[in-house]
Design a protein around this motif. Structure first.
Motif, PDB file in Angstrom:
ATOM      1  N   THR A   1       0.833  -1.210   0.000  1.00 13.33           N
ATOM      2  CA  THR A   1       0.000   0.000   0.000  1.00 13.33           C
ATOM      3  C   THR A   1       0.860   1.249   0.000  1.00 13.33           C
ATOM      4  O   THR A   1       0.606   2.199  -0.755  1.00 13.33           O
ATOM      5  N   LEU A   2       1.890   1.268   0.837  1.00 12.24           N
ATOM      6  CA  LEU A   2       2.759   2.445   0.911  1.00 12.24           C
ATOM      7  C   LEU A   2       3.557   2.631  -0.377  1.00 12.24           C
ATOM      8  O   LEU A   2       3.783   3.770  -0.810  1.00 12.24           O
ATOM      9  N   ASN A   3       3.972   1.548  -1.001  1.00 11.79           N
ATOM     10  CA  ASN A   3       4.657   1.656  -2.296  1.00 11.79           C
ATOM     11  C   ASN A   3       3.716   2.240  -3.353  1.00 11.79           C
ATOM     12  O   ASN A   3       4.107   3.060  -4.189  1.00 11.79           O
ATOM     13  N   LEU A   4       2.469   1.795  -3.291  1.00  9.90           N
ATOM     14  CA  LEU A   4       1.467   2.268  -4.242  1.00  9.90           C
ATOM     15  C   LEU A   4       1.212   3.768  -4.088  1.00  9.90           C
ATOM     16  O   LEU A   4       1.045   4.494  -5.073  1.00  9.90           O
ATOM     17  N   LEU A   5       1.201   4.231  -2.834  1.00  9.59           N
ATOM     18  CA  LEU A   5       0.849   5.626  -2.549  1.00  9.59           C
ATOM     19  C   LEU A   5       2.069   6.510  -2.307  1.00  9.59           C
ATOM     20  O   LEU A   5       1.916   7.669  -1.909  1.00  9.59           O
ATOM     21  N   ASP A   6       3.267   5.979  -2.532  1.00  7.78           N
ATOM     22  CA  ASP A   6       4.476   6.724  -2.216  1.00  7.78           C
ATOM     23  C   ASP A   6       4.524   8.083  -2.921  1.00  7.78           C
ATOM     24  O   ASP A   6       4.853   9.101  -2.310  1.00  7.78           O
ATOM     25  N   TYR A   7       4.188   8.105  -4.191  1.00  4.27           N
ATOM     26  CA  TYR A   7       4.236   9.368  -4.933  1.00  4.27           C
ATOM     27  C   TYR A   7       3.248  10.384  -4.354  1.00  4.27           C
ATOM     28  O   TYR A   7       3.587  11.558  -4.158  1.00  4.27           O
ATOM     29  N   GLU A   8       2.014   9.933  -4.098  1.00  7.86           N
ATOM     30  CA  GLU A   8       1.001  10.828  -3.532  1.00  7.86           C
ATOM     31  C   GLU A   8       1.458  11.388  -2.191  1.00  7.86           C
ATOM     32  O   GLU A   8       1.275  12.568  -1.907  1.00  7.86           O
ATOM     33  N   LEU A   9       2.044  10.544  -1.366  1.00  6.21           N
ATOM     34  CA  LEU A   9       2.496  11.008  -0.052  1.00  6.21           C
ATOM     35  C   LEU A   9       3.642  12.002  -0.194  1.00  6.21           C
ATOM     36  O   LEU A   9       3.654  13.057   0.465  1.00  6.21           O
ATOM     37  N   ARG A  10       4.618  11.671  -1.034  1.00  3.83           N
ATOM     38  CA  ARG A  10       5.772  12.555  -1.187  1.00  3.83           C
ATOM     39  C   ARG A  10       5.378  13.912  -1.746  1.00  3.83           C
ATOM     40  O   ARG A  10       5.862  14.950  -1.277  1.00  3.83           O
ATOM     41  N   THR A  11       4.518  13.930  -2.750  1.00  3.79           N
ATOM     42  CA  THR A  11       4.144  15.198  -3.380  1.00  3.79           C
ATOM     43  C   THR A  11       3.236  16.042  -2.497  1.00  3.79           C
ATOM     44  O   THR A  11       3.000  17.224  -2.806  1.00  3.79           O
ATOM     45  N   HIS A  12       2.717  15.456  -1.425  1.00  7.14           N
ATOM     46  CA  HIS A  12       1.923  16.225  -0.458  1.00  7.14           C
ATOM     47  C   HIS A  12       2.699  16.456   0.843  1.00  7.14           C
ATOM     48  O   HIS A  12       2.105  16.761   1.876  1.00  7.14           O
ATOM     49  N   ASN A  13       4.012  16.273   0.759  1.00  6.77           N
ATOM     50  CA  ASN A  13       4.902  16.541   1.904  1.00  6.77           C
ATOM     51  C   ASN A  13       4.565  15.681   3.124  1.00  6.77           C
ATOM     52  O   ASN A  13       4.646  16.140   4.263  1.00  6.77           O
ATOM     53  N   ILE A  14       4.207  14.450   2.868  1.00  4.73           N
ATOM     54  CA  ILE A  14       3.905  13.511   3.953  1.00  4.73           C
ATOM     55  C   ILE A  14       5.077  12.542   4.093  1.00  4.73           C
ATOM     56  O   ILE A  14       5.427  11.837   3.148  1.00  4.73           O
ATOM     57  N   THR A  15       5.695  12.531   5.251  1.00 10.79           N
ATOM     58  CA  THR A  15       6.704  11.505   5.544  1.00 10.79           C
ATOM     59  C   THR A  15       6.024  10.363   6.279  1.00 10.79           C
ATOM     60  O   THR A  15       5.072  10.575   7.033  1.00 10.79           O
ATOM     61  N   TRP A  16       6.507   9.160   6.040  1.00 10.03           N
ATOM     62  CA  TRP A  16       5.879   8.025   6.701  1.00 10.03           C
ATOM     63  C   TRP A  16       6.936   7.068   7.241  1.00 10.03           C
ATOM     64  O   TRP A  16       8.058   7.005   6.752  1.00 10.03           O
ATOM     65  N   ARG A  17       6.546   6.382   8.296  1.00  8.58           N
ATOM     66  CA  ARG A  17       7.410   5.363   8.889  1.00  8.58           C
ATOM     67  C   ARG A  17       6.537   4.215   9.370  1.00  8.58           C
ATOM     68  O   ARG A  17       5.338   4.389   9.621  1.00  8.58           O
ATOM     69  N   THR A  18       7.149   3.074   9.483  1.00  7.66           N
ATOM     70  CA  THR A  18       6.408   1.881   9.907  1.00  7.66           C
ATOM     71  C   THR A  18       7.092   1.219  11.097  1.00  7.66           C
ATOM     72  O   THR A  18       8.314   1.298  11.249  1.00  7.66           O
ATOM     73  N   HIS A  19       6.279   0.597  11.915  1.00 12.12           N
ATOM     74  CA  HIS A  19       6.761  -0.261  13.001  1.00 12.12           C
ATOM     75  C   HIS A  19       6.025  -1.596  12.838  1.00 12.12           C
ATOM     76  O   HIS A  19       4.975  -1.815  13.447  1.00 12.12           O
ATOM     77  N   LEU A  20       6.571  -2.442  11.973  1.00 14.11           N
ATOM     78  CA  LEU A  20       5.897  -3.689  11.619  1.00 14.11           C
ATOM     79  C   LEU A  20       6.499  -4.851  12.393  1.00 14.11           C
ATOM     80  O   LEU A  20       7.694  -5.122  12.288  1.00 14.11           O
ATOM     81  N   ASP A  21       5.662  -5.499  13.170  1.00 15.61           N
ATOM     82  CA  ASP A  21       6.115  -6.653  13.951  1.00 15.61           C
ATOM     83  C   ASP A  21       6.521  -7.776  12.995  1.00 15.61           C
ATOM     84  O   ASP A  21       5.675  -8.275  12.238  1.00 15.61           O
ATOM     85  N   PRO A  22       7.784  -8.197  13.000  1.00  9.65           N
ATOM     86  CA  PRO A  22       8.215  -9.244  12.056  1.00  9.65           C
ATOM     87  C   PRO A  22       7.598 -10.601  12.352  1.00  9.65           C
ATOM     88  O   PRO A  22       7.684 -11.502  11.509  1.00  9.65           O
ATOM     89  N   ASN A  23       6.999 -10.744  13.523  1.00 10.92           N
ATOM     90  CA  ASN A  23       6.423 -12.043  13.900  1.00 10.92           C
ATOM     91  C   ASN A  23       4.915 -12.112  13.656  1.00 10.92           C
ATOM     92  O   ASN A  23       4.249 -13.012  14.174  1.00 10.92           O
ATOM     93  N   ILE A  24       4.382 -11.158  12.888  1.00 13.72           N
ATOM     94  CA  ILE A  24       2.958 -11.205  12.559  1.00 13.72           C
ATOM     95  C   ILE A  24       2.671 -12.505  11.812  1.00 13.72           C
ATOM     96  O   ILE A  24       3.309 -12.797  10.790  1.00 13.72           O
ATOM     97  N   PRO A  25       1.708 -13.308  12.279  1.00 13.16           N
ATOM     98  CA  PRO A  25       1.439 -14.585  11.599  1.00 13.16           C
ATOM     99  C   PRO A  25       0.596 -14.394  10.342  1.00 13.16           C
ATOM    100  O   PRO A  25      -0.051 -13.355  10.153  1.00 13.16           O
ATOM    101  N   LEU A  26       0.617 -15.386   9.474  1.00 15.63           N
ATOM    102  CA  LEU A  26      -0.298 -15.406   8.344  1.00 15.63           C
ATOM    103  C   LEU A  26      -1.726 -15.553   8.856  1.00 15.63           C
ATOM    104  O   LEU A  26      -1.965 -16.157   9.906  1.00 15.63           O
ATOM    105  N   THR A  27      -2.667 -15.001   8.104  1.00 11.76           N
ATOM    106  CA  THR A  27      -4.067 -15.187   8.446  1.00 11.76           C
ATOM    107  C   THR A  27      -4.866 -15.284   7.157  1.00 11.76           C
ATOM    108  O   THR A  27      -4.402 -14.864   6.091  1.00 11.76           O
ATOM    109  N   MET A  28      -6.058 -15.839   7.238  1.00 11.45           N
ATOM    110  CA  MET A  28      -6.918 -15.963   6.068  1.00 11.45           C
ATOM    111  C   MET A  28      -7.700 -14.667   5.890  1.00 11.45           C
ATOM    112  O   MET A  28      -8.409 -14.230   6.798  1.00 11.45           O
TER     113      MET A  28
END
Length: 603
Positions: free
Chosen positions: A291-318
């Motif tokens: 999602t962030l890759n998809l919206l990267d241009y929109e965020l950058r051109t609107h002066n939005i910086t973004w960061r993530t804190h993604l838990d690497p142990n998030i399990p798969l889910t259906m």
């Protein structure tokens, strides 16, 4: 009697009188405490009142109350005097290795006049607040032979030792305080249950409201799909017959605006979705990154910086990855709009984590995947916050939003048996929470779906039957298919289709589902009985894909289905991809001299 003898008699008498006065003062305070404790059920107010009075009647430097957490077997500071009350209240005290724990475990009072020499003294408290505990008096808080906590007073004034009288007076207070605390806790628990029930009822009513509106919207969207298909089709047909110029530009505008309307209809249909989402094993972190890759241009051109804190142990889910990405796209775009509009930019933070639900009444005893989307925009006003998931509600200017985005998000997360909500204070940004249950992945061993058409059975001279109750759609699709070199029969109802199906071996049958009289499914069942080979050549074109009956029928039969509004160009592209037609070198379907063949209800 000498003067010295008289003086010797006076001193003990004065001391006794002083002690009697202090005892009377303490008794009056106890009576006052009893009256005060019966005037409030607010737990925090009650606890602070108790420790203030405990400190007063025992003439000590500090006082505190610790309550027992039965599930963990730990003591938690619930009230404390002093400048560092907040730090003290953050501490957890074990039953083993603490004076308070010993009092609770043995249900007996305890006087420790030299705390530094007692191995049970829990010194972490002193270290945290930079305090020196010299002496402690503690008594249990008991209700019906059940210990619920302990009240402690620390450091007698003038470094005097605690006495049995101090113990007795604190026990008297504790007896009254324990009952009051128990009542206040029961009242708080009742209030929490009432609040939780009201919130659950509110969410249920909100969900029911969205469901009822969704049914209405589904019907409206279905009706809009047919004229939109005609508008786009005729505009595209005119485009191929016009030379470049002003008229061509006008037609481009018509097509663009019709596509815009079609996009809104797709939003309506998504909002009105009534079928279960497509379930497959997904990794939430991957969807966030995508999602962030998809919206990267929109965020950058609107002066939005973004960061993530993604838990690497998030399990798969259906889950349905496309639907979840739609949720995160909406949340990200809304945050971007709020920050750029208010401040010309901002910072977006997205966090993923697992753990117990923050809504335990909704997902009890079940671990969840939680996604937190936080911005530092202007926040959401309190009067607007309860309405953000209402359909068609938007704070954006006219033309900038349809008011469906958050409703769609709510519907998608609800279909996944999850929850979505927002928290915000004006001027402090907004935080959206998405909780999804963790569902063990089920691997799908089935092969990919076959193409809509078998290229080996069709060619550029394919014989096609069109069945649709919208005559404008019949006309425009017929003309485009003829441009592709196909021979076309077109009828506007199912009854007129039966004799044609008996007389002609069609290479392809394009049929609407919902029609007056004989429906599309009835035509399919007729073909199954009369000509199973032709039944395998049928493709439905419909705007009724969200209808539960339609969904069940398509799932049970596996008949291919194209969703309206579909443009003629899109239809031809799908047929060309399968080899049913041939495109001319410039990409425009080749002309054919064939005329429209209309039987039954004629065009």
């Amino acid at each position: 009697m000498s003067a010295s003898q008289k003086a010797g008699d006076k001193t003990p008498t004065a001391e006794s009188y002083r002690q009697l006065q202090e005892q009377n003062r303490q008794l009056r305070r106890i009576l006052e405490i009893t009256r005060i404790l019966n005037t409030t059920l607010n737990l925090d107010t009650l606890l602070n009142t108790i420790i203030a009075m405990a400190r007063d009647i025992t003439a000590t430097e500090a006082a505190s109350i610790l309550l027992l957490e039965p599930s963990s077997g730990e003591l938690h500071f619930k009230a404390a005097t002093g400048a560092k009350e907040a730090e003290v209240k953050s501490l957890v005290v074990p039953l083993e290795g603490s004076i308070a724990g010993w009092i609770v475990t043995h249900n007996r009072p305890l006087i420790v006049n030299k705390a530094s020499e007692d191995h049970r003294h829990y010194q972490q408290v002193d270290h945290l607040i930079n305090f020196s505990t010299r002496s402690i008096l503690g008594v249990p808080l008991s209700v019906k032979n059940r210990t619920i906590g302990v009240i402690e007073v620390v450091n007698k004034a003038k470094d005097l030792p605690f006495t049995e009288h101090d113990r007795e007076i604190l026990e008297t207070l504790a007896a009254q305080a324990a009952i009051a605390i128990e009542n206040a806790q029961l009242y708080k628990n009742l209030q929490d249950q009432i609040k939780a029930r009201e919130e659950a009822q509110s969410r249920l009513l909100h969900t029911e409201k969205l469901a009822s509106i969704g049914q209405l919207v589904a019907g409206i969207a279905h009706e809009l799909n047919n004229p939109l298909t005609s508008i786009i089709g005729y505009a595209q047909l005119l485009q191929y017959n016009q030379k470049p110029g002003e008229t061509q530009s006008d037609l481009d505008i018509i097509v663009d605006q019709a596509r815009r309307a079609a996009k809104i209809v797709r939003g309506l249909l998504t909002f009105a979705r009534q079928h279960p989402p497509e379930q497959k094993p997904v990794q939430i972190n991957d969807i966030i990154n995508s999602t962030l890759n998809l919206l990267d241009y929109e965020l950058r051109t609107h002066n939005i910086t973004w960061r993530t804190h993604l838990d690497p142990n998030i399990p798969l889910t259906m889950a349905d990855p496309n639907q979840l990405q739609q949720v995160f796209v909406n949340l990200t775009n809304n945050a971007r709009y709020a920050m750029s509009t208010a401040h010309g930019g901002g910072e977006l933070t997205i966090t993923t984590e697992t753990g117990p639900s923050l809504l335990p009444e909704s997902l009890p005893d079940q671990p969840v995947i939680r996604v937190i989307v936080q911005d530092n925009g202007p926040g959401i006003p309190p009067d607007i916050l309860p309405r953000i998931f209402d359909p068609f509600f938007t704070t954006k200017s006219v033309g900038e939003g349809t008011g469906l985005g958050m409703s769609v998000c709510h519907g998608i997360i609800s279909e996944h048996k999850g929850h979505i909500w927002a928290e915000s204070s004006p001027g402090e940004g907004a935080t959206f929470f998405v909780e999804l249950p963790i569902v063990a992945p089920v691997l799908d061993s089935t092969a990919d779906s076959p193409p809509l058409l078998d290229a080996s059975t069709l060619n550029s001279q394919a014989r096609i039957l069109l069945v649709d109750d919208e005559k404008e759609i019949l006309t425009v699709l017929t003309r485009f298919l003829q441009k592709a070199g196909c021979r076309v029969d077109a009828v506007s109802n199912g009854r007129a289709a039966f004799p044609l199906l008996e007389q002609t071996d069609y290479d392809l049958i394009l049929c609407d589902i919902r029609m007056p009289g004989i429906s599309g499914p009835e035509i399919y069942r007729y073909l199954q009985t009369k000509n199973p080979v032709q039944a395998g050549r049928l493709i439905f074109i419909t705007g009724d894909v969200v209808n539960p009956a339609t969904q069940r029928f398509l799932e049970e039969t596996g008949v291919p289905c194209l969703s309206k509004p579909i443009t003629p160009i899109e239809l031809l592209q799908k047929l060309a991809q399968s080899g049913a037609i041939e495109a001319s070198p410039d990409g425009i379907p080749a002309e054919s001299p064939e005329d429209i063949t209309a039987e039954g209800d004629e065009l």
